[in-house]
Design a protein around this motif. Sequence first.
Motif, PDB file in Angstrom:
ATOM      1  N   LEU A 259      32.242  65.166  40.404  1.00 34.00           N
ATOM      2  CA  LEU A 259      32.831  66.176  41.285  1.00 34.00           C
ATOM      3  C   LEU A 259      33.757  67.090  40.503  1.00 34.00           C
ATOM      4  O   LEU A 259      34.597  66.642  39.731  1.00 34.00           O
ATOM      5  N   GLU A 260      33.602  68.359  40.779  1.00 33.75           N
ATOM      6  CA  GLU A 260      34.420  69.367  40.113  1.00 33.75           C
ATOM      7  C   GLU A 260      35.309  70.093  41.110  1.00 33.75           C
ATOM      8  O   GLU A 260      36.458  70.385  40.854  1.00 33.75           O
ATOM      9  N   ASP A 261      34.696  70.346  42.253  1.00 34.40           N
ATOM     10  CA  ASP A 261      35.358  71.168  43.258  1.00 34.40           C
ATOM     11  C   ASP A 261      36.593  70.469  43.830  1.00 34.40           C
ATOM     12  O   ASP A 261      36.540  69.341  44.313  1.00 34.40           O
ATOM     13  N   GLN A 262      37.699  71.186  43.751  1.00 32.87           N
ATOM     14  CA  GLN A 262      38.980  70.622  44.157  1.00 32.87           C
ATOM     15  C   GLN A 262      38.990  70.151  45.620  1.00 32.87           C
ATOM     16  O   GLN A 262      39.504  69.099  45.945  1.00 32.87           O
ATOM     17  N   HIS A 263      38.367  70.976  46.477  1.00 35.08           N
ATOM     18  CA  HIS A 263      38.329  70.618  47.900  1.00 35.08           C
ATOM     19  C   HIS A 263      37.536  69.341  48.125  1.00 35.08           C
ATOM     20  O   HIS A 263      37.933  68.484  48.912  1.00 35.08           O
ATOM     21  N   GLU A 264      36.436  69.250  47.399  1.00 30.65           N
ATOM     22  CA  GLU A 264      35.610  68.043  47.539  1.00 30.65           C
ATOM     23  C   GLU A 264      36.376  66.811  47.042  1.00 30.65           C
ATOM     24  O   GLU A 264      36.302  65.742  47.647  1.00 30.65           O
ATOM     25  N   ILE A 265      37.100  66.985  45.964  1.00 33.42           N
ATOM     26  CA  ILE A 265      37.880  65.858  45.425  1.00 33.42           C
ATOM     27  C   ILE A 265      38.931  65.423  46.435  1.00 33.42           C
ATOM     28  O   ILE A 265      39.109  64.230  46.685  1.00 33.42           O
ATOM     29  N   VAL A 266      39.597  66.380  47.037  1.00 32.70           N
ATOM     30  CA  VAL A 266      40.620  66.042  48.035  1.00 32.70           C
ATOM     31  C   VAL A 266      39.992  65.338  49.244  1.00 32.70           C
ATOM     32  O   VAL A 266      40.551  64.381  49.775  1.00 32.70           O
ATOM     33  N   GLU A 267      38.797  65.783  49.612  1.00 33.83           N
ATOM     34  CA  GLU A 267      38.096  65.119  50.720  1.00 33.83           C
ATOM     35  C   GLU A 267      37.842  63.651  50.409  1.00 33.83           C
ATOM     36  O   GLU A 267      38.052  62.768  51.247  1.00 33.83           O
ATOM     37  N   VAL A 268      37.374  63.402  49.197  1.00 33.15           N
ATOM     38  CA  VAL A 268      37.116  62.019  48.787  1.00 33.15           C
ATOM     39  C   VAL A 268      38.430  61.238  48.770  1.00 33.15           C
ATOM     40  O   VAL A 268      38.507  60.101  49.253  1.00 33.15           O
ATOM     41  N   LEU A 269      39.467  61.873  48.256  1.00 35.55           N
ATOM     42  CA  LEU A 269      40.765  61.193  48.190  1.00 35.55           C
ATOM     43  C   LEU A 269      41.263  60.827  49.596  1.00 35.55           C
ATOM     44  O   LEU A 269      41.781  59.738  49.811  1.00 35.55           O
ATOM     45  N   ASP A 270      41.051  61.725  50.542  1.00 29.41           N
ATOM     46  CA  ASP A 270      41.466  61.438  51.918  1.00 29.41           C
ATOM     47  C   ASP A 270      40.801  60.162  52.444  1.00 29.41           C
ATOM     48  O   ASP A 270      41.446  59.325  53.069  1.00 29.41           O
ATOM     49  N   LYS A 271      39.506  60.067  52.167  1.00 21.05           N
ATOM     50  CA  LYS A 271      38.774  58.874  52.624  1.00 21.05           C
ATOM     51  C   LYS A 271      39.332  57.629  51.958  1.00 21.05           C
ATOM     52  O   LYS A 271      39.466  56.569  52.568  1.00 21.05           O
ATOM     53  N   ILE A 272      39.650  57.755  50.666  1.00 23.27           N
ATOM     54  CA  ILE A 272      40.188  56.614  49.919  1.00 23.27           C
ATOM     55  C   ILE A 272      41.542  56.217  50.492  1.00 23.27           C
ATOM     56  O   ILE A 272      41.833  55.029  50.640  1.00 23.27           O
ATOM     57  N   ILE A 273      42.351  57.208  50.828  1.00 24.12           N
ATOM     58  CA  ILE A 273      43.672  56.904  51.393  1.00 24.12           C
ATOM     59  C   ILE A 273      43.509  56.106  52.689  1.00 24.12           C
ATOM     60  O   ILE A 273      44.199  55.113  52.909  1.00 24.12           O
ATOM     61  N   ASP A 274      42.552  56.535  53.532  1.00 22.51           N
ATOM     62  CA  ASP A 274      42.309  55.799  54.785  1.00 22.51           C
ATOM     63  C   ASP A 274      41.990  54.340  54.515  1.00 22.51           C
ATOM     64  O   ASP A 274      42.569  53.431  55.104  1.00 22.51           O
ATOM     65  N   LYS A 275      41.041  54.133  53.617  1.00 21.31           N
ATOM     66  CA  LYS A 275      40.600  52.763  53.316  1.00 21.31           C
ATOM     67  C   LYS A 275      41.726  51.960  52.663  1.00 21.31           C
ATOM     68  O   LYS A 275      41.931  50.781  52.958  1.00 21.31           O
ATOM     69  N   PHE A 276      42.403  52.616  51.764  1.00 25.43           N
ATOM     70  CA  PHE A 276      43.494  51.979  51.021  1.00 25.43           C
ATOM     71  C   PHE A 276      44.594  51.522  51.985  1.00 25.43           C
ATOM     72  O   PHE A 276      45.060  50.382  51.941  1.00 25.43           O
ATOM     73  N   PHE A 277      44.951  52.397  52.894  1.00 27.12           N
ATOM     74  CA  PHE A 277      46.013  52.069  53.834  1.00 27.12           C
ATOM     75  C   PHE A 277      45.583  50.925  54.761  1.00 27.12           C
ATOM     76  O   PHE A 277      46.357  50.006  55.043  1.00 27.12           O
ATOM     77  N   ALA A 278      44.316  50.982  55.183  1.00 27.20           N
ATOM     78  CA  ALA A 278      43.800  49.909  56.045  1.00 27.20           C
ATOM     79  C   ALA A 278      43.871  48.561  55.315  1.00 27.20           C
ATOM     80  O   ALA A 278      44.198  47.524  55.896  1.00 27.20           O
ATOM     81  N   ARG A 279      43.590  48.611  54.036  1.00 22.96           N
ATOM     82  CA  ARG A 279      43.614  47.391  53.220  1.00 22.96           C
ATOM     83  C   ARG A 279      45.040  46.811  53.144  1.00 22.96           C
ATOM     84  O   ARG A 279      45.252  45.615  53.278  1.00 22.96           O
ATOM     85  N   LEU A 280      46.003  47.693  52.934  1.00 27.21           N
ATOM     86  CA  LEU A 280      47.399  47.248  52.855  1.00 27.21           C
ATOM     87  C   LEU A 280      47.835  46.645  54.186  1.00 27.21           C
ATOM     88  O   LEU A 280      48.478  45.603  54.232  1.00 27.21           O
ATOM     89  N   GLN A 281      47.448  47.327  55.264  1.00 29.98           N
ATOM     90  CA  GLN A 281      47.827  46.845  56.591  1.00 29.98           C
ATOM     91  C   GLN A 281      47.232  45.477  56.858  1.00 29.98           C
ATOM     92  O   GLN A 281      47.892  44.586  57.376  1.00 29.98           O
ATOM     93  N   LYS A 282      45.965  45.341  56.504  1.00 33.13           N
ATOM     94  CA  LYS A 282      45.279  44.077  56.753  1.00 33.13           C
ATOM     95  C   LYS A 282      45.946  42.938  55.979  1.00 33.13           C
ATOM     96  O   LYS A 282      46.124  41.834  56.491  1.00 33.13           O
ATOM     97  N   ALA A 283      46.316  43.249  54.733  1.00 30.21           N
ATOM     98  CA  ALA A 283      46.956  42.223  53.907  1.00 30.21           C
ATOM     99  C   ALA A 283      48.421  42.035  54.296  1.00 30.21           C
ATOM    100  O   ALA A 283      49.069  41.104  53.852  1.00 30.21           O
ATOM    101  N   ASP A 284      48.925  42.931  55.107  1.00 31.26           N
ATOM    102  CA  ASP A 284      50.343  42.959  55.465  1.00 31.26           C
ATOM    103  C   ASP A 284      51.194  42.843  54.197  1.00 31.26           C
ATOM    104  O   ASP A 284      52.096  42.021  54.082  1.00 31.26           O
ATOM    105  N   ASN A 285      50.822  43.658  53.231  1.00 29.41           N
ATOM    106  CA  ASN A 285      51.435  43.586  51.918  1.00 29.41           C
ATOM    107  C   ASN A 285      51.509  45.009  51.378  1.00 29.41           C
ATOM    108  O   ASN A 285      50.493  45.680  51.274  1.00 29.41           O
ATOM    109  N   TYR A 286      52.711  45.467  51.105  1.00 33.46           N
ATOM    110  CA  TYR A 286      52.862  46.849  50.663  1.00 33.46           C
ATOM    111  C   TYR A 286      53.536  46.856  49.298  1.00 33.46           C
ATOM    112  O   TYR A 286      54.183  45.890  48.904  1.00 33.46           O
ATOM    113  N   GLY A 287      53.364  48.000  48.598  1.00 34.97           N
ATOM    114  CA  GLY A 287      53.917  48.069  47.260  1.00 34.97           C
ATOM    115  C   GLY A 287      54.994  49.127  47.134  1.00 34.97           C
ATOM    116  O   GLY A 287      55.142  49.986  48.008  1.00 34.97           O
TER     117      GLY A 287
END
Length: 359
Positions: A259-287
């Motif tokens: 991926l080169e396009d900045q908008h596309e990269i941010v879109e992917v990052l948004d999805k990762i943030i969603d998953k990442f946050f869900a993972r932290l919540q599930k583990a009830d463990n934050y950093g």
Amino acid sequence: MEKDTKKYRKIIHIDMDAFFASVEQRDNPELRGKPIAVGGGGKRGVTTTASYEARKYGVGSAMPGYKVKELCPQIIFVPPRFDAYKEVSMQIRRIFARYTDIIEPLSFDEAFLDVTENKMQEAIATDLALRIKKEIREETQLTCSAGVSYCKFIAKIASDMNKPDGITVIKPSQAIIFLEQLPVKKFFGVGKVTARKMEAMGIFTGADLKKYSKIELAQNFGKSGSFYFDIVRGIDDRPVRAERIRRSLGIETTLNNDLEDQHEIVEVLDKIIDKFFARLQKADNYGRTITLKVKTSEFKTITRSRSEEYYLKDKNKIKEIAYQLLEQAMREFEAIRLIGLTASKLQSEEEEDGQISLF
Ligand code: TTP
Ligand code: MG
């Protein structure tokens, strides 16, 4: 003649006595010597546990409040205070850690310890168990019971045999007779349903169980059958599994195409943030630290991180940091093929060290 050179392990199982109830009686002198139940006070509440004074009336765990009242009209219902129990739980784990690093907690109030090799260079496991009991009493003002043996199965059953404030030691040479006499319903890993099924087959004790072949037990109890076959013969090589302390928690995604396009990269990052946050919540463990990692189309790995003084539990804050890190990293690549987020300096890690998080 060759001597028996089999080296036996030394395993201790520790279990706190009437755990929640004892903590309540410790912290409120008015409750001492009285029948109390923790939980179960509400309309549909069930008890978590009961003091030994209440157990005389048959009050136990997981009992509806009305039933408890029937059994023991003078019962005092006390609401649970999980933070207080957690604190004791951490205190006793720190005591265990003085003796060995091979600690397997089964719950808040119990753990297996492998002390075959131990930090005190003490050969006699019973002495270690007595020392641990003493330290727990002195440092928490609570009692526990200990089981000492060469395997987990017997140590666990043994800790329950002389409650409260007891210790039971079963040596390898005593194991066979101990197991033959043991009622199957006391077997660790045999639930109520299985015990009933066994009793219907005429199996009441270990000795009865021994009359069945491995095949017969497998036919009746499936996979567990061979476990029962071994266990009743004192064969239990399951290791004490030390809990691995998590150092980080994160996710990453390899992209289908660079991926080169900045908008596309941010879109992917948004999805990762969603998953990442869900993972932290599930583990009830934050950093306290968030790290962004990207792999460029030339397979170069770039990481950027940011730390805070507090645990990052707010999704918007995490997003803000992730965007900022991406912006920094972007100066160094044209296109990316992998992107991920990790949280470290985790809450659970600090709790293991004995600090209680304030945030
Ligand atoms: P246990 O060790 O099973 O019970 P205990 O410590 O109260 O009593 P004992 O002296 O017989 O060991 O459980 C530990 C704690 O876990 C207990 O104090 C309350 C909680 N618990 C529940 O919340 N629900 C349950 O059904 C059980 C069994 C325990
Ligand atoms: Mg207990």
